[in-house]
Design an enzyme around this catalytic site. Sequence first.
Site, PDB file in Angstrom:
ATOM      1  N   ALA A  16       0.912  -1.307   0.080  1.00 48.81           N
ATOM      2  CA  ALA A  16       0.102  -0.023   0.057  1.00 48.81           C
ATOM      3  C   ALA A  16       0.825   1.425  -0.230  1.00 48.81           C
ATOM      4  O   ALA A  16       0.508   2.448  -0.635  1.00 48.81           O
ATOM      5  CB  ALA A  16      -0.862   0.030   1.222  1.00 48.81           C
ATOM      6  N   LEU A  17       1.818   1.187   0.819  1.00 50.02           N
ATOM      7  CA  LEU A  17       3.009   2.190   0.664  1.00 50.02           C
ATOM      8  C   LEU A  17       3.915   2.480  -0.365  1.00 50.02           C
ATOM      9  O   LEU A  17       4.026   3.183  -1.219  1.00 50.02           O
ATOM     10  CB  LEU A  17       3.463   2.471   2.266  1.00 50.02           C
ATOM     11  N   ASN A 108       6.986   3.280  10.449  1.00 49.26           N
ATOM     12  CA  ASN A 108       6.530   3.953  11.438  1.00 49.26           C
ATOM     13  C   ASN A 108       7.418   3.456  12.645  1.00 49.26           C
ATOM     14  O   ASN A 108       8.083   2.673  12.803  1.00 49.26           O
ATOM     15  CB  ASN A 108       5.151   3.095  11.782  1.00 49.26           C
ATOM     16  N   LYS A 196       5.922  12.800  15.319  1.00 46.76           N
ATOM     17  CA  LYS A 196       5.046  11.569  14.801  1.00 46.76           C
ATOM     18  C   LYS A 196       4.381  10.831  15.969  1.00 46.76           C
ATOM     19  O   LYS A 196       3.475  10.576  15.928  1.00 46.76           O
ATOM     20  CB  LYS A 196       5.740  11.198  13.704  1.00 46.76           C
ATOM     21  N   SER A 266      -3.640   2.449  11.274  1.00 48.19           N
ATOM     22  CA  SER A 266      -3.082   1.146  10.850  1.00 48.19           C
ATOM     23  C   SER A 266      -3.133  -0.036  11.667  1.00 48.19           C
ATOM     24  O   SER A 266      -3.195  -1.169  11.367  1.00 48.19           O
ATOM     25  CB  SER A 266      -1.890   1.406  10.227  1.00 48.19           C
ATOM     26  N   GLU A 278       2.092  -3.153  14.794  1.00 51.82           N
ATOM     27  CA  GLU A 278       3.487  -2.663  14.732  1.00 51.82           C
ATOM     28  C   GLU A 278       3.769  -2.140  16.311  1.00 51.82           C
ATOM     29  O   GLU A 278       4.094  -0.895  16.376  1.00 51.82           O
ATOM     30  CB  GLU A 278       3.840  -1.467  13.908  1.00 51.82           C
TER      31      GLU A 278
END
Lengths: 329, 329
Positions: A16-17, A108, A196, A266, A278
């Site tokens: 997807a990324l 991430n 973030k 996510s 994650e």
Amino acid sequence: MSSSRPRRYAIVGSGALGGYFGARLHHGGCEVHFLFHRDLEHVRRHGLRVDSRDGDFSIAQPHAHGWPENMPTCDVVLLGLKTTENHRLAELLPPLVRGGAAVLVMQNGFGIEEQVAAAAQPRGPIVGGLAFLCSNKVGPGHIRHLDYGQIRLGQYEPRGAAAGITPVMEKIAADFSRAGIPIELEEDLRLARWKKLVWNVPYNGLCALLRVTTDRLMSFGPTRELCEQLMREVVAGAAADGRVIDGDFITLMMSNTDRMVAYKPSMLYDRENGRPMEIEAIYGNTLAAAAERGTRLPRIEMLYRQLQLVEEVGSDWATKRPSSSNFQL
Amino acid sequence: MSSSRPRRYAIVGSGALGGYFGARLHHGGCEVHFLFHRDLEHVRRHGLRVDSRDGDFSIAQPHAHGWPENMPTCDVVLLGLKTTENHRLAELLPPLVRGGAAVLVMQNGFGIEEQVAAAAQPRGPIVGGLAFLCSNKVGPGHIRHLDYGQIRLGQYEPRGAAAGITPVMEKIAADFSRAGIPIELEEDLRLARWKKLVWNVPYNGLCALLRVTTDRLMSFGPTRELCEQLMREVVAGAAADGRVIDGDFITLMMSNTDRMVAYKPSMLYDRENGRPMEIEAIYGNTLAAAAERGTRLPRIEMLYRQLQLVEEVGSDWATKRPSSSNFQL
């Protein structure tokens, strides 16, 4: 490397990324080589397709590879795997970084560049890329881009110092800009990662744990306050790491989240789809970094422990067990 | 009250707990009056039945009432409702305590006797009863007793002082002992309630939140440690209230729980059955008591906020909503 050929990217993790940014870079004029696993044959036959709210696009004959050893020497290796796959870095990266390629780590969490440095010992620079992207893989070689898509870049320095704006960052930024991808450069990658986390730590974990979208956390007083408490702990962790994030930034993250509608981070998406979350990248590494500097973050630690159990138990373990008893305790 | 008639009990909340102890007291020689709601007609026709691992027993013609106003003056009012029903106390209790009856509060959590005192202003004493009982209501007037069944009693003092062992406690203890119910007397009700919270706070909330039985929390390192951290916060709350619970007690609770098999605390049981959870009694009141004394308990507070959201959202809200998106955040 000669300036007569287009800049060359290797995409490791073409989902997807990685698939989304790789396809954009291809259309921006770069030569993009994709590493595929299960989808290789499908992509060779049918190409790569992105349905985007900004207009659909595709690559009929992408450079699709099944093994990193078969890929040519590239300028940049874009790492788009989920961090839960990072045990594969030591096998995937070395053939790709031998020629001195920069590694662009678009993952991430915290302490990720350190993992790349340890696993591949690349001769080129490591650059951290923080993506604000909303996309899904909806089928083999088929990606749906739903919203956003901007990036922040910062260069990794081994002892966590700020690297400033470097030539390699500027070259990558030029490639992304030509591809129509909004990009900002950060002098201090570590500060950017802490910032973030101010968003990731409360929303990813709480949404996954409680199985709710962000709007539910925000519209209910007790959890809205908990989000803010978790943000303050991230800011305390950053402070212990010598990074100052002021209170206005928390206010900004809260009001940004208020403006999002029914967001599913996510980690919740992974939980619902039975994929690993994650947890280490976002929580374990962050807590370890704070602990190294003598700082404990009790609420983040509690969320970490709770999420670890969720992962350990698996999605539906509890409901499948026989009912035991109602204890008046 | 004359000693020529048997001691008289009014059971308010004749379910898994009140029905069980009431039926035992009846067989121990007390005159027991049960207040029923939905089950009244069924019990009048078919009686009250307890299937117990210690031998089944029943009452063919119990004194079954539909309104507290119809019940005779009693020596003891046994309050066996769930605390989530305590908004009904001001309506249910006054007719029963007018004659000076003692109120035996057999409910979970903290600050419960204060609620009874405020709602009913009884002329008689208020006694707190901590039940260690494992029983279910399996049908109208039908209770299954699975395990345990002992009680600890302590008398309530308005400003939270220790009341010592009082005559009314001794009378109740004599009734329960004759009925074969193991009972212990506590000089300090508040200390006894704090000690029960050492178990209730970690296991009720975490099991309900994570939908697991106690054994899963205990056999997984990260949550095992979290249980201990939550216990330590309860001990800190008790200390702020002038009650000393030493570290050995935590060790004892941990090892007691290790010996239980796959336990499902009442709060998980309630969540699974779509019933309100006793969040305020176990968490809200406890945190308020600590806060009044200037002590914050961050992990307990976080668990409280999480459970409140679970209750707010309802059991299956999240899974029924349409999926939104996979945000790379």
